[in-house]
Structures are given as C-alpha cells and as structure tokens.
Design a protein around this motif. Structure first.
Motif, PDB file in Angstrom:
ATOM      1  N   ASP A   1       2.532  46.178  47.956  1.00  0.00           N
ATOM      2  CA  ASP A   1       1.954  47.089  48.943  1.00  0.00           C
ATOM      3  C   ASP A   1       2.912  48.208  49.330  1.00  0.00           C
ATOM      4  OD1 ASP A   1       3.752  45.442  50.287  1.00  0.00           O
ATOM      5  OD2 ASP A   1       2.591  45.461  52.155  1.00  0.00           O
ATOM      6  N   VAL A   2       4.023  48.353  48.599  1.00  0.00           N
ATOM      7  CA  VAL A   2       5.008  49.400  48.897  1.00  0.00           C
ATOM      8  C   VAL A   2       4.784  50.583  47.960  1.00  0.00           C
ATOM      9  CG1 VAL A   2       7.453  49.983  48.980  1.00  0.00           C
ATOM     10  CG2 VAL A   2       6.691  47.693  49.679  1.00  0.00           C
ATOM     11  N   LEU A   3       4.664  51.772  48.538  1.00  0.00           N
ATOM     12  CA  LEU A   3       4.551  52.993  47.746  1.00  0.00           C
ATOM     13  C   LEU A   3       5.962  53.431  47.353  1.00  0.00           C
ATOM     14  CD1 LEU A   3       2.809  55.357  46.637  1.00  0.00           C
ATOM     15  CD2 LEU A   3       3.205  56.514  48.820  1.00  0.00           C
ATOM     16  N   GLU A   4       6.203  53.592  46.059  1.00  0.00           N
ATOM     17  CA  GLU A   4       7.551  53.870  45.561  1.00  0.00           C
ATOM     18  C   GLU A   4       7.529  55.141  44.713  1.00  0.00           C
ATOM     19  OE1 GLU A   4      10.941  51.380  43.023  1.00  0.00           O
ATOM     20  OE2 GLU A   4       9.439  50.333  44.251  1.00  0.00           O
ATOM     21  N   ILE A   5       8.358  56.097  45.083  1.00  0.00           N
ATOM     22  CA  ILE A   5       8.441  57.369  44.368  1.00  0.00           C
ATOM     23  C   ILE A   5       9.890  57.564  43.898  1.00  0.00           C
ATOM     24  CG2 ILE A   5       7.976  59.850  44.449  1.00  0.00           C
ATOM     25  CD1 ILE A   5       5.522  58.169  45.083  1.00  0.00           C
ATOM     26  N   HIS A   6      10.070  57.983  42.650  1.00  0.00           N
ATOM     27  CA  HIS A   6      11.410  58.094  42.077  1.00  0.00           C
ATOM     28  C   HIS A   6      11.784  59.542  41.761  1.00  0.00           C
ATOM     29  CE1 HIS A   6      12.694  53.869  41.370  1.00  0.00           C
ATOM     30  NE2 HIS A   6      11.404  53.655  41.601  1.00  0.00           N
ATOM     31  N   GLY A   7      13.069  59.733  41.479  1.00  0.00           N
ATOM     32  CA  GLY A   7      13.576  61.030  41.038  1.00  0.00           C
ATOM     33  C   GLY A   7      13.732  62.048  42.143  1.00  0.00           C
ATOM     34  N   ILE A   8      13.979  61.589  43.369  1.00  0.00           N
ATOM     35  CA  ILE A   8      14.061  62.515  44.494  1.00  0.00           C
ATOM     36  C   ILE A   8      15.361  63.318  44.427  1.00  0.00           C
ATOM     37  CG2 ILE A   8      13.953  62.748  46.999  1.00  0.00           C
ATOM     38  CD1 ILE A   8      11.444  61.518  45.697  1.00  0.00           C
ATOM     39  N   ALA A   9      15.251  64.641  44.515  1.00  0.00           N
ATOM     40  CA  ALA A   9      16.422  65.519  44.505  1.00  0.00           C
ATOM     41  C   ALA A   9      17.312  65.215  45.707  1.00  0.00           C
ATOM     42  CB  ALA A   9      15.983  66.978  44.532  1.00  0.00           C
ATOM     43  N   LEU A  10      18.620  65.256  45.507  1.00  0.00           N
ATOM     44  CA  LEU A  10      19.554  64.873  46.561  1.00  0.00           C
ATOM     45  C   LEU A  10      19.512  65.827  47.746  1.00  0.00           C
ATOM     46  CD1 LEU A  10      22.605  63.813  44.361  1.00  0.00           C
ATOM     47  CD2 LEU A  10      20.641  62.457  45.114  1.00  0.00           C
ATOM     48  N   SER A  11      19.101  67.057  47.528  1.00  0.00           N
ATOM     49  CA  SER A  11      19.025  68.016  48.639  1.00  0.00           C
ATOM     50  C   SER A  11      17.966  67.619  49.663  1.00  0.00           C
ATOM     51  CB  SER A  11      18.724  69.416  48.099  1.00  0.00           C
ATOM     52  OG  SER A  11      17.525  69.420  47.349  1.00  0.00           O
TER      53      SER A  11
ATOM     54  N   ALA B   1       7.782  52.000  58.498  1.00  0.00           N
ATOM     55  CA  ALA B   1       7.129  50.742  58.137  1.00  0.00           C
ATOM     56  C   ALA B   1       8.016  49.897  57.229  1.00  0.00           C
ATOM     57  CB  ALA B   1       5.793  51.035  57.453  1.00  0.00           C
ATOM     58  N   LEU B   2       8.696  50.533  56.280  1.00  0.00           N
ATOM     59  CA  LEU B   2       9.573  49.780  55.382  1.00  0.00           C
ATOM     60  C   LEU B   2      10.873  49.397  56.085  1.00  0.00           C
ATOM     61  CD1 LEU B   2      10.120  48.585  52.642  1.00  0.00           C
ATOM     62  CD2 LEU B   2      10.943  50.811  51.867  1.00  0.00           C
ATOM     63  N   ARG B   3      11.406  50.297  56.906  1.00  0.00           N
ATOM     64  CA  ARG B   3      12.635  49.962  57.640  1.00  0.00           C
ATOM     65  C   ARG B   3      12.422  48.736  58.512  1.00  0.00           C
ATOM     66  NH1 ARG B   3      12.864  55.881  58.515  1.00  0.00           N
ATOM     67  NH2 ARG B   3      12.516  55.699  60.762  1.00  0.00           N
ATOM     68  N   THR B   4      11.275  48.661  59.150  1.00  0.00           N
ATOM     69  CA  THR B   4      10.972  47.508  59.997  1.00  0.00           C
ATOM     70  C   THR B   4      10.888  46.230  59.161  1.00  0.00           C
ATOM     71  OG1 THR B   4       9.753  48.929  61.539  1.00  0.00           O
ATOM     72  CG2 THR B   4       9.323  46.554  61.641  1.00  0.00           C
ATOM     73  N   ARG B   5      10.259  46.330  58.008  1.00  0.00           N
ATOM     74  CA  ARG B   5      10.099  45.148  57.151  1.00  0.00           C
ATOM     75  C   ARG B   5      11.440  44.610  56.666  1.00  0.00           C
ATOM     76  NH1 ARG B   5       5.982  44.927  52.088  1.00  0.00           N
ATOM     77  NH2 ARG B   5       4.562  45.126  53.846  1.00  0.00           N
TER      78      ARG B   5
ATOM     79  N   ALA C   1       1.290  55.916  57.835  1.00  0.00           N
ATOM     80  CA  ALA C   1       1.774  55.244  59.044  1.00  0.00           C
ATOM     81  C   ALA C   1       1.952  53.742  58.844  1.00  0.00           C
ATOM     82  CB  ALA C   1       0.837  55.521  60.213  1.00  0.00           C
ATOM     83  N   ARG C   2       1.030  53.110  58.147  1.00  0.00           N
ATOM     84  CA  ARG C   2       1.093  51.660  57.954  1.00  0.00           C
ATOM     85  C   ARG C   2       1.500  51.254  56.543  1.00  0.00           C
ATOM     86  NH1 ARG C   2      -1.263  49.099  62.278  1.00  0.00           N
ATOM     87  NH2 ARG C   2      -2.524  50.419  63.661  1.00  0.00           N
ATOM     88  N   VAL C   3       1.841  52.235  55.725  1.00  0.00           N
ATOM     89  CA  VAL C   3       2.210  51.963  54.327  1.00  0.00           C
ATOM     90  C   VAL C   3       3.722  52.026  54.182  1.00  0.00           C
ATOM     91  CG1 VAL C   3       1.993  52.727  51.937  1.00  0.00           C
ATOM     92  CG2 VAL C   3       0.047  52.947  53.502  1.00  0.00           C
ATOM     93  N   PRO C   4       4.363  50.934  53.780  1.00  0.00           N
ATOM     94  CA  PRO C   4       5.800  51.014  53.505  1.00  0.00           C
ATOM     95  C   PRO C   4       6.052  51.991  52.358  1.00  0.00           C
ATOM     96  CG  PRO C   4       5.064  48.723  53.656  1.00  0.00           C
ATOM     97  CD  PRO C   4       3.826  49.576  53.591  1.00  0.00           C
ATOM     98  N   VAL C   5       6.966  52.938  52.552  1.00  0.00           N
ATOM     99  CA  VAL C   5       7.260  53.967  51.555  1.00  0.00           C
ATOM    100  C   VAL C   5       8.748  53.931  51.225  1.00  0.00           C
ATOM    101  CG1 VAL C   5       7.270  56.436  51.025  1.00  0.00           C
ATOM    102  CG2 VAL C   5       5.391  55.456  52.382  1.00  0.00           C
ATOM    103  N   PHE C   6       9.040  53.910  49.939  1.00  0.00           N
ATOM    104  CA  PHE C   6      10.425  53.969  49.468  1.00  0.00           C
ATOM    105  C   PHE C   6      10.585  55.146  48.529  1.00  0.00           C
ATOM    106  CE2 PHE C   6      13.578  52.598  46.145  1.00  0.00           C
ATOM    107  CZ  PHE C   6      14.711  52.842  46.928  1.00  0.00           C
ATOM    108  N   LEU C   7      11.518  56.035  48.849  1.00  0.00           N
ATOM    109  CA  LEU C   7      11.848  57.178  48.008  1.00  0.00           C
ATOM    110  C   LEU C   7      13.200  56.910  47.362  1.00  0.00           C
ATOM    111  CD1 LEU C   7      10.928  60.116  50.442  1.00  0.00           C
ATOM    112  CD2 LEU C   7       9.433  58.891  48.847  1.00  0.00           C
ATOM    113  N   ALA C   8      13.253  56.897  46.044  1.00  0.00           N
ATOM    114  CA  ALA C   8      14.480  56.583  45.312  1.00  0.00           C
ATOM    115  C   ALA C   8      15.155  57.865  44.852  1.00  0.00           C
ATOM    116  CB  ALA C   8      14.163  55.691  44.109  1.00  0.00           C
ATOM    117  N   GLY C   9      16.413  58.049  45.193  1.00  0.00           N
ATOM    118  CA  GLY C   9      17.157  59.232  44.788  1.00  0.00           C
ATOM    119  C   GLY C   9      17.406  59.275  43.300  1.00  0.00           C
ATOM    120  N   MET C  10      17.520  60.473  42.763  1.00  0.00           N
ATOM    121  CA  MET C  10      17.706  60.625  41.322  1.00  0.00           C
ATOM    122  C   MET C  10      19.067  60.112  40.850  1.00  0.00           C
ATOM    123  SD  MET C  10      20.106  63.218  41.279  1.00  0.00           S
ATOM    124  CE  MET C  10      19.992  63.731  39.583  1.00  0.00           C
TER     125      MET C  10
END
Length: 570
Positions: free
Chosen positions: A131-141, A178-182, A159-168
């Motif tokens: 149930d976690v939305l995960e996006i990759h390749g995030i620019a460091l800026s 939501a994810l920080r709380t989890r 608001a209720r969806v845990p989201v994780f953005l992974a840096g490149m």
C-alpha cells in the motif's frame, strides 16, 4: 592509429580437449576482430571453444588447424569480439525490483513535477509496494524543497497514502507524514536521538521531521517498507539478468547481498536462468558484535550454487557529498554549511574488520566517497597487510569521488583495486552546483581522479552502481574518455584512455571478484564468455563508441543474448 589485429601470436592450450574428433560443443569463430585483454596476445582473429571453455586463440588459419574435423565454423564477418564484460559494483536484483516502480525523468528538478508523476502513478494503481506509493530517481535538488513536498504529499489524494520518494543517489529519500508515522520517524523519536544520530533526518528546531532522510535515516525508512514477495523478487532477478546480458555484461559484483537477494540468485540458478557469474558481498556494519558472523552463515547457506559466489564483505565507509546531504567526511569542512560528514567506521574499527576478514580469506569491498573515508580505508588495509602479510586478496575501494593526491600511490603499494563509476564523471548539476561551492577548491578539480590513479599504477576496474546509473559499459567508457556534460567538461586531465577502460571492464573487473583465472580475458583454458559488438570499439571515435550495440552475449559457451546468427543477419 589502426589496431594491429593482424600482428598477433597464437596460444593454443588444452589440445587434448580437441583431440579425438568433434564434439557437439566444438565451435570455431573466425574472421573476427578480437580484443583479448591478454597482454601476451592482445589481439586475434579466431577463437575455438569446447563446451564451456576456450581452447585456442590466434589467426584464422592457426585456430582452424587446431580444431577437430567436424567442428562448427562460424564466420563473424569482421565483427568485434570482447571478453565477456564485467561490472565491479552493481545492485542488479535491486535494480530489477526498482524497474517495477515509476521513475522521475532526469529533467524533473522540482517538487511539483514529482507530484505530477506520483499522482499519475497513484491514479493508475501502479508503482505500489503493497500500500506504499514508491517513486524512484528523484533529483537531489528536490530535497531543498521539503516545504513544498510536504504541501503536496500530506494532503488531498496522498493524505492517507504512505509515499516514499527514493533519491537518484541511493543514499537519500523522503517520506510523507503517513509513512513517517508508520515507520516511527516522529518528533518523539527524533527528540530521543543523540545529535550525531538525529542529523540523518531532516527536521526543524523543534525536532519535527520534514521527511528527508539520508544514510542511517534512510535505512530506517526503507526497513519499514513492506518486503516484496519471493515471486516479485524472482521477476526482478529475471529483469536484471536480461538487462545485464543485453548490455553485454556476463558477470558482476553485487555490492549489497541481503538474504532475499541471495535467495533470488539461488532461485534463478535452480531454474537455470542465472545467465551470469555473480560475486555477492554481504554488508558488515560497525555495530555488528561479530562482524563476520552473517557472511559466514550466508556462505554456508548459499554454498555450491552454480553461478554464485560469496567471496567477501561490503563496508559502507561514508555517505555522499552533494548538498544538502554532505554526509561523506572530507579532510576539510564543507564550505557554507560547515558540516564535516561522518566516518561510519572509526579507523580502529575498520582496521580490525579488514584484518579479521583478510585472515579469514575474505575480500573487503569499501564504499568511499569522501577523501577522508578513502584515507581511512587505505590505512586499514595497510594495518591488515602488516598483521597478516600480503594475502593477495583483491580488496577494493569503490566510488572514489574524492581522493587525496598523497593517497594515489598507496593503491598500487597495497594492492587495492580502484572500482570507478565513471559514468558519473560529467559536468552537471549534481557534480557542479551541489558540490563545487562546498568542497575544498584544491580538491574539487580532481573529482573522480581516474587518470591520476591510473598513472600512479592503480588497477582500475569498471563499475556502474546500477540502478544509480546505467549499467551500459559503453556509455560509461565514453564518459570516462570525454567527461562531457551539460555544464561543460569535468577536468579533462582525468580522462581515461580507451585501452585502459576496456581492461577496466574485463580483466581488471575479473580481478575485483577474484575470478581472473576463469574470466576477464580471451585465453585458452578460460570460460567461454564473450561480448560481440557492432563496431570496433578499440578504434571508433568516442561519439560513436557510446552508441555501441551488443550483438551477442555468451556465458559459459552459450549465447544468452543475440549471437552469431543475429550478427550475420545485420
């Protein structure tokens, strides 16, 4: 100057393997341009194999004469044949897993752009880890826009969806509320941390987290994500092997071999789908009570898996230098921020682990970005040599974004391999805007000091750190040779010669995984691992090199991608 393919010597060993008539595995490849990576016989025209082994290398006439009657003769029509390419630092199964998630385009440098990518992924029901939305390749800026990230990802559809953005870079990331709380990255958690631990998390003066995490902070977030199923991991492994083979890569060093990744390699091997040789390194942390216990158990559990070895341990010595992370220790403080970065092992801890591993016959593979981390690693290897003598194990330091000039000569003296991801040697935002204003101006010009290390006698091995960057060796070799980027050229004095880079991805990378006796060069007696390409990569201009197409990849005598027939049809 043209490569002297016709000025060759013939070496034919294992003659008994060819005696007594043809075998189903007897094949002779003729009319080729062969770069052997063997100093005793640098170039050839033909090669013969018997089952999974090379049995003769030389001119067409010499190899034909050595082959038994009835051997299959394949005309490569002037195609270039290389030893099977080897990557000395990659995370291939992890890359295959990440391929299943949505990725931000390299040009996306703003939080709002990332928000649009995430919204489309969420609407399509894709890019989900459970149930976690995960996006990759995030620019460091983007990490400088934590307020905007919180405004986007803590409201509305997110608001209720845990989201994780992974840096490149693989060292940074961001979690919404939501994810920080989890995963318990809360104000209470941060307030309970000592300052030297809390700094791995972005936060305000009241210790309220803003979602950013680096190194140890990122580990806590990632450890709280749902584990992918074995089925998902198997798919990831298949994707990884397929992509590596398409890039001509026949072997690699997996630099973060966790249990699930090793189990995936075993699953692939059991299914006869591990079309590569994988040397997997198990991470050791400074806080481990018994540093070698885990790797010892893993070596026992995954012993005798065809295609898989566990020859050593992985040490993460430091973090990264880019603003705002600046977690890699430098010999001088970062300008403007006055950060120092951190050694993740004290000098005494690393020297002890390096000595213990060396005594146990284990290679030590070290991640080091900052110059202080590299000096510390070299000091530790020196301590191991003093305690144990020279074991001959190919200890390695990888990344090496910054190295003190006084340390260049120590690589050769200590027998330490420099594993370099030279696709990164480019003048772009990450290497200029996020680094140059903060790093010692005396050290900055030699960033990724490949030529300096080469000239000092270091053994240079090619690497990608895939999925942090592409694992395509030819794009990396192009970058190593030109060091061009959107912001100009990143110190052309550190550019690498072509021949050295071809050795880096063949025999030198084989040394980094301690398999130079069977891989890395086209020599009689070695495994038949080849990469066939559509142009003479020893002579073509750099701009043509980066577009090299792999026509065939052979592992242990079997074409696992393309092949001679595919080449003849072009």
């Amino acid at each position: 100057m043209k490569t002297p393919f016709k000025k060759i010597r013939w070496i034919a060993l294992l003659a008994s393997a060819l005696a007594g008539g043809a075998h189903a595995g007897d094949t002779v490849f003729v009319n080729a341009k062969i770069f052997t990576a063997n100093d005793a016989q640098p170039y050839a025209e033909a090669v013969a194999i018997h089952d999974d082994r090379i049995v003769a290398v030389g001119t067409d006439a010499e190899v034909r004469a050595a082959a038994p009657a009835g051997a299959t003769v394949v005309d490569l029509k002037g195609r270039t044949l290389l030893p099977g390419l080897i990557d000395s630092h990659a995370h291939s199964v992890m890359a295959g897993l990440w391929m299943g998630f949505a990725w931000a385009d390299e040009a996306m440098k703003k939080a709002d752009q990332i928000g649009k990518v995430a919204a489309a992924a969420l609407k399509g029901g894709k890019s989900m880890r459970s149930d976690v939305l995960e996006i990759h390749g995030i620019a460091l800026s983007v990490w400088s826009e934590e307020d905007r990230l919180n405004a986007i990802f803590n409201h509305g559809a997110f608001a209720r969806v845990p989201v994780f953005l992974a840096g490149m870079d693989g060292h940074t990331g961001w979690a919404n509320l939501a994810l920080r709380t989890r995963v318990d990255v809360t104000p209470e958690f941060l307030r309970g941390l000592p300052a030297d631990k809390a700094k791995y998390y972005g936060h305000d003066r009241d210790m309220v987290p803003n979602g950013f995490a680096v190194d140890a902070g990122l580990d806590k977030v990632v450890d709280g994500l749902p584990d992918p199923s074995p089925e998902v991991m198997l798919t990831a492994g298949r994707v990884a092997v397929k992509m590596m083979n398409e890039w001509g890569v026949t072997a690699w060093l997996d630099a973060l071999a966790m249990h699930g990744i090793l189990a995936t390699y075993k699953d692939l091997s059991d299914r006869h789908e591990l079309n590569a040789h994988v040397a997997a390194f198990v991470r050791v942390k400074a806080e481990d009570a018994d540093p070698l216990a885990n790797v010892t158990a893993m070596r026992k559990e995954f012993a005798n898996v065809p295609g898989l070895t566990l020859p050593g341990i992985k040490i993460v010595m430091d973090g990264v230098v880019e603003f705002p992370s600046q977690s890699a220790p430098m010999s001088k403080p970062y300008a403007k921020t006055n950060k120092m970065g951190d050694l993740l092992f004290t000098p005494a801890q690393f020297a002890a682990v390096a000595t213990q591993a060396d005594e146990a016959g284990l290679i030590v593979h070290v991640h080091s970005i900052g110059d202080l981390g590299t000096t510390t690693a070299l000091d530790g290897f020196a301590a191991a040599r003093k305690a144990n003598g020279n074991s001959g194990l190919p200890d390695t330091i990888t990344h090496l974004q910054f190295v003190q000039p006084t340390d260049y000569d120590r690589f050769k003296a200590l027998g330490v391999i420099a594993s370099l991801e030279l696709f990164w040697a480019t003048a772009e935002e990450d290497s200029v805007d996020l680094v140059k204003p903060y790093v010692d101006p005396q050290l900055y010009p030699s960033m990724y000091p490949a030529r300096s290390l080469l000239d000092a006698g270091a053994t240079i091995a090619g690497a990608s750190d895939w999925p942090v960057s592409t694992a395509n060796p030819f794009q990396a070799i192009y970058q190593a040779e030109t060091r061009k980027g959107p912001k100009g050229v990143l110190n052309i004095a550190e550019a690498m010669p072509r021949h050295a880079m071809l050795l880096a991805y063949t025999i030198n990378a084989a040394k980094a995984i301690n398999q130079q006796a069977s891989l890395g060069s086209i020599e009689a007696g070695k495994l038949a691992a080849f990469t066939m390409v559509d142009r003479d990569v020893t002579t073509v201009p750099a701009e043509a090199l980066r577009d090299t197409k792999v026509l065939g990849t052979m592992v242990d005598g079997q074409w696992v991608y393309g092949g001679a027939q595919a080449a003849s049809n072009r």
